[in-house]
Scaffold this motif. Structure first.
Motif, PDB file in Angstrom:
ATOM      1  N   GLY B 108      48.506  -7.059   7.950  1.00 50.80           N
ATOM      2  CA  GLY B 108      47.936  -5.777   8.265  1.00 50.80           C
ATOM      3  C   GLY B 108      47.760  -5.606   9.826  1.00 50.80           C
ATOM      4  N   GLU B 109      48.746  -6.234  10.622  1.00 47.38           N
ATOM      5  CA  GLU B 109      48.530  -6.256  12.043  1.00 47.38           C
ATOM      6  C   GLU B 109      50.041  -5.720  12.634  1.00 47.38           C
ATOM      7  N   PHE B 110      49.745  -5.388  13.942  1.00 48.07           N
ATOM      8  CA  PHE B 110      51.244  -4.800  14.808  1.00 48.07           C
ATOM      9  C   PHE B 110      51.490  -6.027  15.572  1.00 48.07           C
ATOM     10  N   ASP B 111      52.715  -5.834  16.220  1.00 47.47           N
ATOM     11  CA  ASP B 111      53.084  -6.650  17.538  1.00 47.47           C
ATOM     12  C   ASP B 111      53.932  -5.737  18.296  1.00 47.47           C
ATOM     13  N   LEU B 112      53.464  -5.541  19.545  1.00 45.40           N
ATOM     14  CA  LEU B 112      54.207  -4.249  20.364  1.00 45.40           C
ATOM     15  C   LEU B 112      54.743  -5.217  21.361  1.00 45.40           C
ATOM     16  N   ARG B 240      55.458 -17.627  -3.429  1.00 44.74           N
ATOM     17  CA  ARG B 240      55.083 -18.994  -3.985  1.00 44.74           C
ATOM     18  C   ARG B 240      54.264 -19.826  -3.521  1.00 44.74           C
ATOM     19  N   THR B 241      53.839 -19.297  -2.444  1.00 43.82           N
ATOM     20  CA  THR B 241      52.738 -20.357  -1.459  1.00 43.82           C
ATOM     21  C   THR B 241      51.301 -19.863  -1.439  1.00 43.82           C
ATOM     22  N   ARG B 242      50.515 -20.606  -1.221  1.00 42.09           N
ATOM     23  CA  ARG B 242      49.060 -20.067  -1.043  1.00 42.09           C
ATOM     24  C   ARG B 242      48.934 -19.245   0.346  1.00 42.09           C
ATOM     25  N   ALA B 243      49.443 -19.810   1.234  1.00 43.72           N
ATOM     26  CA  ALA B 243      49.575 -18.809   2.348  1.00 43.72           C
ATOM     27  C   ALA B 243      50.097 -17.330   2.391  1.00 43.72           C
ATOM     28  N   GLY B 244      51.232 -17.416   1.186  1.00 44.13           N
ATOM     29  CA  GLY B 244      51.586 -15.808   0.819  1.00 44.13           C
ATOM     30  C   GLY B 244      50.315 -15.257   0.315  1.00 44.13           C
ATOM     31  N   ASN B 245      49.502 -15.828  -0.567  1.00 45.04           N
ATOM     32  CA  ASN B 245      48.599 -14.925  -1.075  1.00 45.04           C
ATOM     33  C   ASN B 245      47.632 -14.593   0.086  1.00 45.04           C
ATOM     34  N   TRP B 246      47.252 -15.519   0.976  1.00 40.37           N
ATOM     35  CA  TRP B 246      46.452 -15.195   2.047  1.00 40.37           C
ATOM     36  C   TRP B 246      46.878 -14.052   2.841  1.00 40.37           C
ATOM     37  N   ILE B 247      48.358 -14.155   3.072  1.00 43.87           N
ATOM     38  CA  ILE B 247      48.691 -12.697   3.893  1.00 43.87           C
ATOM     39  C   ILE B 247      48.694 -11.389   3.126  1.00 43.87           C
ATOM     40  N   PHE B 248      48.926 -11.440   1.768  1.00 44.51           N
ATOM     41  CA  PHE B 248      48.411 -10.200   1.096  1.00 44.51           C
ATOM     42  C   PHE B 248      46.983  -9.869   1.217  1.00 44.51           C
ATOM     43  N   ALA B 249      46.113 -11.074   1.051  1.00 42.71           N
ATOM     44  CA  ALA B 249      44.700 -10.780   1.019  1.00 42.71           C
ATOM     45  C   ALA B 249      44.386 -10.195   2.283  1.00 42.71           C
ATOM     46  N   VAL B 250      44.618 -10.813   3.496  1.00 43.48           N
ATOM     47  CA  VAL B 250      44.076 -10.350   4.957  1.00 43.48           C
ATOM     48  C   VAL B 250      44.617  -8.900   4.969  1.00 43.48           C
ATOM     49  N   GLY B 251      45.761  -8.625   4.693  1.00 46.06           N
ATOM     50  CA  GLY B 251      46.587  -7.302   4.909  1.00 46.06           C
ATOM     51  C   GLY B 251      45.720  -6.279   3.922  1.00 46.06           C
ATOM     52  N   GLY B 252      45.099  -6.647   2.502  1.00 43.24           N
ATOM     53  CA  GLY B 252      44.703  -5.678   1.638  1.00 43.24           C
ATOM     54  C   GLY B 252      43.234  -5.369   2.403  1.00 43.24           C
ATOM     55  N   GLY B 253      42.506  -6.317   2.816  1.00 38.84           N
ATOM     56  CA  GLY B 253      41.321  -6.035   3.282  1.00 38.84           C
ATOM     57  C   GLY B 253      40.521  -7.552   3.612  1.00 38.84           C
ATOM     58  N   GLN B 254      40.379  -7.506   5.133  1.00 42.12           N
ATOM     59  CA  GLN B 254      40.023  -8.824   5.613  1.00 42.12           C
ATOM     60  C   GLN B 254      38.823  -9.167   5.279  1.00 42.12           C
ATOM     61  N   HIS B 255      37.678  -8.332   5.020  1.00 44.50           N
ATOM     62  CA  HIS B 255      36.579  -8.599   4.829  1.00 44.50           C
ATOM     63  C   HIS B 255      36.206  -9.248   3.454  1.00 44.50           C
ATOM     64  N   VAL B 260      36.181 -14.197  -0.164  1.00 45.73           N
ATOM     65  CA  VAL B 260      36.765 -15.089  -1.430  1.00 45.73           C
ATOM     66  C   VAL B 260      37.218 -16.180  -0.932  1.00 45.73           C
ATOM     67  N   GLY B 261      37.062 -16.666   0.571  1.00 46.02           N
ATOM     68  CA  GLY B 261      37.365 -17.898   1.177  1.00 46.02           C
ATOM     69  C   GLY B 261      38.805 -18.068   2.059  1.00 46.02           C
ATOM     70  N   VAL B 262      39.424 -16.880   2.152  1.00 47.28           N
ATOM     71  CA  VAL B 262      40.661 -16.903   2.893  1.00 47.28           C
ATOM     72  C   VAL B 262      40.543 -17.085   4.367  1.00 47.28           C
ATOM     73  N   PRO B 263      41.191 -18.310   4.776  1.00 46.01           N
ATOM     74  CA  PRO B 263      41.013 -18.356   6.257  1.00 46.01           C
ATOM     75  C   PRO B 263      41.538 -17.334   7.192  1.00 46.01           C
ATOM     76  N   VAL B 264      41.200 -16.225   7.451  1.00 50.44           N
ATOM     77  CA  VAL B 264      41.498 -15.217   7.905  1.00 50.44           C
ATOM     78  C   VAL B 264      42.051 -15.290   9.402  1.00 50.44           C
ATOM     79  N   ALA B 265      41.340 -15.839  10.221  1.00 46.55           N
ATOM     80  CA  ALA B 265      41.726 -16.255  11.638  1.00 46.55           C
ATOM     81  C   ALA B 265      42.919 -17.067  11.455  1.00 46.55           C
ATOM     82  N   ARG B 266      42.944 -18.127  10.724  1.00 47.34           N
ATOM     83  CA  ARG B 266      44.179 -19.017  10.775  1.00 47.34           C
ATOM     84  C   ARG B 266      45.521 -18.297  10.159  1.00 47.34           C
ATOM     85  N   THR B 267      45.183 -17.331   9.061  1.00 45.44           N
ATOM     86  CA  THR B 267      46.353 -16.820   8.649  1.00 45.44           C
ATOM     87  C   THR B 267      46.859 -15.814   9.792  1.00 45.44           C
ATOM     88  N   LYS B 268      46.128 -15.093  10.356  1.00 45.13           N
ATOM     89  CA  LYS B 268      46.672 -14.271  11.429  1.00 45.13           C
ATOM     90  C   LYS B 268      47.128 -14.673  12.506  1.00 45.13           C
TER      91      LYS B 268
END
Lengths: 324, 376
Positions: B108-112, B240-255, B260-268
């Motif tokens: 869910g983020e950009f990098d210019l 295949r990893t939990r981190a992968g689920n986190w990535i999809f989760a924070v992109g889908g909606g970080q709140h 549901v307990g995803v470490p948003v800051a760490r993932t980003k």
């Protein structure tokens, strides 16, 4: 034994025993001594250069060396957008500088503001491109290279080298002076010349595009690049494509001089940017000190100078220090 | 399988062709489809085809095949082994960055700042080695730390300030552009770095970052290996990893993700570090391939990386996409930009053709995805 120990110690410390700053010789720059004692004057230079252009860096070092000798305060500013370049000239006029050095890559945008400089009594010297507009804007003199003449010189040199099919690599699409260089070369070249547009800020793209072009047309026997950094990249592309083409280039840098020596490149066309900076400052100083005028109303040409392997021994240390 | 048999006029001999299904056979197929629908849809064993149709990269793959076939006919020299290796090289230099950029966009983020970060990475490596007269591997290590530091800065600023990543990385982009030029001139005296080809460690570093090897009759650049390795790692990470689920989760909606307990800051922050790692690999390739680095390079490439990810099926809104898709997006970009040269089209129109081809490939991609979702 001692050598082995030293090199082992160097390795342990992560040092390199070859190359790097450690192998640099102390170079002697110009203007180390005392200059003239005429009253201090201020000269502003405003160019159309973008960020980080080797060429303008050399122009500046020429201007700075002249400024040191002539007791001149030298201010440099640049903007590749015509309107903003004109604003920079305006602010130099507002600062009441004693002389102006301006490039005329976009002459229409500069006409108005240079008229104001004339009204304010500030002498103007134009450098680099735009020779045909210099007298129109009331410049004292124009110091630069005529891109079309430089291009023609390249075409003749290619004829001399018996080339039949050349490729002109344009690293900034739509840049007038680059197009003029290609057009000039095409005009005097007896063989066939095609052009290729590449993205100059993306080296791998330059390499793969030249590679693709050479693969698609194996008759190409010379590649002409319009800026020094692209020559080495094109030579690499040539090797990858298995082409026998000769790589030739406009402008010099340390890599090109090295390549000329190793015969990676055929020749380079130098327009002596150092001279453009140096002469512009010096001519303004002469104008104020002795009311001299350079060129007799005609542009003073600083190029083209064709540089080949034979000239390398003389030039090597100058490109290394960034004045050629 | 909704194809209906073509109605054949009665009395013609074609009516009893053996390969046409008999009417009662069709009825049976329809019956079994009905029974399948009665089972809970989550338990249905989907066929391989329908699973493939559901993948985000499907549209890109079809687009890539279309572009490939197109240039095979439009350009005589396109299909040669040497030409294909040139295309692969062009794609890989984009792809090395497009893959981590895709992961970041799924999050869910950009990098210019990516384009100039590559240049920064190679400048740091080159100038540190040169100025310290150090073994170039020392410079490479310092460059890795500095580049990861920049990635961390982007990520940390994002999670602390909660400003849009567009603004933060636009700031980093401009600052890095200025730093690249300013520091290079301050340290080297000119706008490009000094050559380090004669220094210790250069050869081994070149072998790792900028060598080539022969496969069959084609010379393959080592960047292709880096590219494929990154795709493999990123795909494994995502699927295949939990981190992968986190990535999809924070992109889908970080709140929701945070709830549901995803470490948003760490993932980003992790995603920005991934981008920095890609920039480091690309940067070292630049340095060891060309020996001298121009400080003004890289501006504008950030958009190409993002474009490759989007062509490959990443959504600009986050939460959807794949690493394989981004790699295929880079391949489409590489094939198109080189294919135009192979086809010897008028060079002045290059950018127009490039833009038009990319638009067509992306439209095809979007259309196929829509069809695939409708058929699910």
């Amino acid at each position: 034994m001692a050598v082995a120990l030293t090199s082992a110690a160097l390795l342990a410390a992560g040092c390199s025993s070859s190359g790097g700053k450690g192998s640099e010789e102390k170079s002697d720059g110009a203007g180390g001594g005392k200059g003239v004692n005429t009253p201090r004057m201020t000269i502003a230079m405003v160019s159309h250069s973008g960020e980080g252009d080797t060429f303008w860096d050399i122009v500046q070092s020429g201007a700075k060396d002249a400024a040191r000798k002539d007791n001149v305060q030298f201010d440099y500013s640049h903007d590749d957008e015509a309107g903003r370049q004109a604003q920079l000239v305006q602010s130099a006029i507002d600062k009441k500088v004693d002389g102006l050095v301006v490039t005329l890559a976009k002459p229409d945008a500069m006409k108005g503001v240079l008229k104001k400089a004339k009204k304010a009594g500030i002498p103007v010297i134009t450098i680099n491109s735009g020779a045909e507009f210099a007298s129109e804007v009331g410049a004292l003199a124009h110091i630069g290279q005529d891109e079309a003449i430089a291009g023609e010189a390249v075409g003749e040199e290619l004829n001399k080298r018996d080339r039949k099919k050349a490729l002109c690599v344009i690293h900034e699409q739509g840049n007038v002076s680059l197009e003029e260089r290609c057009a000039g070369a095409k005009k005097s070249f007896d063989g066939e010349m095609s052009t290729l547009n590449v993205d100059g800020t993306n080296m791998p793209d330059v390499q793969s595009s030249v590679e693709a072009k050479l693969q698609s047309d194996s008759d190409i026997d010379s590649v002409l690049t319009l800026g020094a950094p692209f020559a080495a990249t094109s030579a690499k592309a040539k090797d990858k494509a298995g082409s026998k083409a000769e790589v030739d280039t406009f402008d010099l840098n340390a890599q090109v001089v090295k390549g000329l020596k190793e015969k990676t490149f055929g020749f380079a066309v130098d327009q002596q940017p150092y001279l453009q900076g140096y002469e512009a400052i010096d001519a303004l100083w002469l104008h104020s000190y002795n009311a001299n005028e350079l060129g007799g109303g005609k542009p003073v040409l600083t190029g083209p100078q064709i540089v080949t392997e034979k000239d390398v021994p003389r030039l090597e240390k100058y490109t290394e220090r960034g004045t050629r | 399988m909704t194809a209906t048999p073509t109605p054949t006029p009665a009395g013609t001999p074609e009516s009893d062709k053996p390969d046409e299904p008999a009417p009662d056979e069709i009825a049976r197929t329809a019956d079994s489809a009905d029974t399948a629908r009665k089972i809970d849809e989550r338990l249905v064993q989907r066929s391989l085809l329908s699973r493939l149709l559901g993948r985000p990269e499907l549209g890109a793959v079809v687009g890539a095949i279309a572009v490939f076939v197109f240039f095979s006919f439009a350009a005589d020299s396109f299909l040669r082994a040497s030409s294909l290796s040139t295309v692969l090289y062009a794609s890989s230099t984009l792809g090395i960055m497009a893959v981590p950029v895709a992961l970041l966009m799924i999050g869910g983020e950009f990098d210019l700042s990516t384009g100039v970060m590559v240049t920064t990475s190679s400048l740091v490596s080159s100038m540190f080695s040169y100025q310290m007269t150090a073994n170039v591997w020392v410079g490479i290590g310092v460059s890795l730390l500095v580049t990861l530091g920049i990635g961390f800065f982007n990520g940390y600023m994002l999670v602390r300030t909660r400003l849009p990543s567009f603004i933060i990385t636009l700031g980093t982009f401009l600052m890095l552009t200025g730093l690249n030029l300013g520091l290079t001139k301050l340290i080297s005296g000119t706008v490009s770095t000094k050559g380090i080809a004669d220094m210790e460690g250069f050869e081994s570093a070149r072998a790792l970052f900028a060598s080539e090897f022969t496969v069959g009759s084609a010379q393959i650049q080592v960047t292709v290996v880096w590219w494929l390795a990154l795709v493999a790692v990123a795909t494994w990470l995502l699927l295949r990893t939990r981190a992968g689920n986190w990535i999809f989760a924070v992109g889908g909606g970080q709140h929701t993700a945070r709830a549901v307990g995803v470490p948003v800051a760490r993932t980003k922050i992790g995603l920005y570090l991934g981008v920095a790692l890609g920039a480091w690999i690309s940067g070292q390739h630049l340095l060891f391939n060309y020996d001298v680095v121009q400080s003004g390079e890289g501006v504008g490439n950030e958009l190409i990386y993002i474009a490759a990810a989007v062509i490959g099926g990443c959504l600009l809104t986050g939460g959807y996409g794949s690493a394989v898709g981004a790699a295929v997006g880079a391949l489409i970009f590489g094939m198109t930009s080189k294919g135009i040269v192979y086809a010897q089209w008028e060079p002045d129109w290059f950018k127009f053709f490039l833009g038009a081809m990319l638009l067509v490939a992306t439209l095809l991609n979007a259309w196929i995805r829509k069809r695939a979702e409708a058929n699910r």
